[in-house]
Motif scaffolding. Structure first.
Motif, short mmCIF file in Angstrom:
data_model
loop_
_atom_site.label_atom_id
_atom_site.label_comp_id
_atom_site.label_asym_id
_atom_site.label_seq_id
_atom_site.Cartn_x
_atom_site.Cartn_y
_atom_site.Cartn_z
N HIS A 263 50.88 34.66 47.40
CA HIS A 263 51.69 33.62 48.04
C HIS A 263 53.15 33.72 47.61
N ALA A 264 53.69 34.94 47.64
CA ALA A 264 55.09 35.25 47.33
C ALA A 264 55.47 34.96 45.88
N ARG A 265 54.49 34.88 44.98
CA ARG A 265 54.75 34.70 43.55
C ARG A 265 54.24 35.94 42.81
N ALA A 266 55.03 36.44 41.90
CA ALA A 266 54.64 37.62 41.11
C ALA A 266 53.53 37.23 40.14
N VAL A 267 52.45 37.99 40.18
CA VAL A 267 51.32 37.77 39.28
C VAL A 267 51.47 38.69 38.08
N ARG A 268 51.34 38.12 36.88
CA ARG A 268 51.43 38.92 35.65
C ARG A 268 50.05 39.49 35.30
N ARG A 269 49.03 38.63 35.35
CA ARG A 269 47.65 39.04 35.12
C ARG A 269 46.76 37.88 35.54
N LEU A 270 45.45 38.09 35.44
CA LEU A 270 44.54 37.00 35.77
C LEU A 270 43.27 37.13 34.96
N SER A 271 42.50 36.07 35.02
CA SER A 271 41.24 36.02 34.30
C SER A 271 40.19 35.40 35.22
N TYR A 272 38.99 35.96 35.20
CA TYR A 272 37.87 35.40 35.95
C TYR A 272 36.88 34.81 34.97
N SER A 273 36.32 33.66 35.35
CA SER A 273 35.23 33.07 34.58
C SER A 273 34.12 32.72 35.55
N ALA A 274 32.91 32.59 35.01
CA ALA A 274 31.74 32.36 35.87
C ALA A 274 30.85 31.28 35.27
N HIS A 275 30.18 30.57 36.14
CA HIS A 275 29.18 29.58 35.75
C HIS A 275 27.93 30.33 35.27
N PRO A 276 27.15 29.75 34.36
CA PRO A 276 25.93 30.43 33.90
C PRO A 276 24.93 30.79 35.02
N SER A 277 25.00 30.11 36.15
CA SER A 277 24.09 30.40 37.27
C SER A 277 24.57 31.55 38.14
N ARG B 140 46.02 42.24 42.50
CA ARG B 140 47.32 42.58 43.09
C ARG B 140 48.46 41.94 42.29
N ASP B 141 49.67 42.41 42.55
CA ASP B 141 50.82 41.97 41.76
C ASP B 141 51.54 40.73 42.30
N SER B 142 51.03 40.16 43.39
CA SER B 142 51.64 38.95 43.92
C SER B 142 50.61 38.15 44.71
N HIS C 149 41.79 32.51 37.39
CA HIS C 149 42.95 31.86 36.79
C HIS C 149 44.09 32.87 36.83
N GLN C 150 45.07 32.62 37.69
CA GLN C 150 46.20 33.52 37.84
C GLN C 150 47.35 33.07 36.94
N LEU C 151 47.95 34.02 36.26
CA LEU C 151 49.13 33.77 35.44
C LEU C 151 50.31 34.45 36.12
N PHE C 152 51.32 33.65 36.46
CA PHE C 152 52.46 34.16 37.21
C PHE C 152 53.61 34.56 36.29
N ALA C 153 54.45 35.45 36.78
CA ALA C 153 55.60 35.94 36.02
C ALA C 153 56.59 34.82 35.72
N ASP C 154 56.63 33.79 36.54
CA ASP C 154 57.57 32.67 36.32
C ASP C 154 57.06 31.67 35.28
N GLY C 155 55.92 31.97 34.65
CA GLY C 155 55.36 31.10 33.62
C GLY C 155 54.32 30.13 34.13
N GLY C 156 54.20 29.98 35.44
CA GLY C 156 53.21 29.09 36.01
C GLY C 156 51.84 29.73 36.05
N ASP C 157 50.86 28.91 36.40
CA ASP C 157 49.50 29.44 36.57
C ASP C 157 48.79 28.65 37.66
N GLU C 158 47.65 29.17 38.09
CA GLU C 158 46.89 28.54 39.18
C GLU C 158 45.42 28.92 39.03
#
Length: 141
Positions: free
Chosen positions: A44-58, A40-42, A127-136
């Motif tokens: 918690h009221a923050r615009a999301v630019r894109r995201l990345s998923y990573s996984a454990h080997p298990s 989705r594009d947002s 890993h979410q990358l937000f339009a404001d330059g932040g990430d989470e």
């Protein structure tokens, strides 16, 4: 019970609702429930630019464990779950799960349990990358 698990995968390539739906096709199923999670594009009221998923080997073994528990708790005829990893854009499919059961109520319940337990227990991180330059980083998705 593992014969009801028709598809369990984590992949870097785009996901297909048709593939998941076809995987759970079964003449004993009177109901099939499918859940599709999209980027989705947002959040918690923050615009999301894109995201990345990573996984454990298990991740594969953990996904199968979750699916086996759902199969043990519900009268499923078939289950399928695929999750994407890597970089995703807004609108991309992140996860598709399906449950086929003799009746619709059971299918809805099993499908909900499958996605909820996948998000809570399978070691995949967002890993979410937000339009404001932040990430989470989000613990489990």
């Amino acid at each position: 019970m593992s014969d009801v698990i028709r598809l369990a995968d984590v992949r870097e390539t785009p996901l297909s609702v048709d593939e998941v739906f076809a995987a759970v096709g079964d003449p004993a199923a009177g109901g099939t429930a499918v859940f599709v999670g999209t980027v989705r594009d947002s959040d918690h009221a923050r615009a999301v630019r894109r995201l990345s998923y990573s996984a454990h080997p298990s991740v594969g073994a953990e996904l199968r464990t979750v699916m086996e528990k759902v199969a043990a708790d519900f009268p499923v005829t078939a289950l399928a779950a695929v999750h994407r990893v890597g970089d995703l854009e807004i609108g991309d499919l992140a996860v598709v799960v399906a449950a086929a059961c003799p009746h619709r109520g059971e299918a809805f319940d099993a499908c909900r349990r499958l996605i909820d337990d996948l998000k809570a227990q399978v070691p995949i991180w967002k890993h979410q990358l937000f339009a404001d330059g932040g990430d989470e980083w989000v613990g489990a998705c």
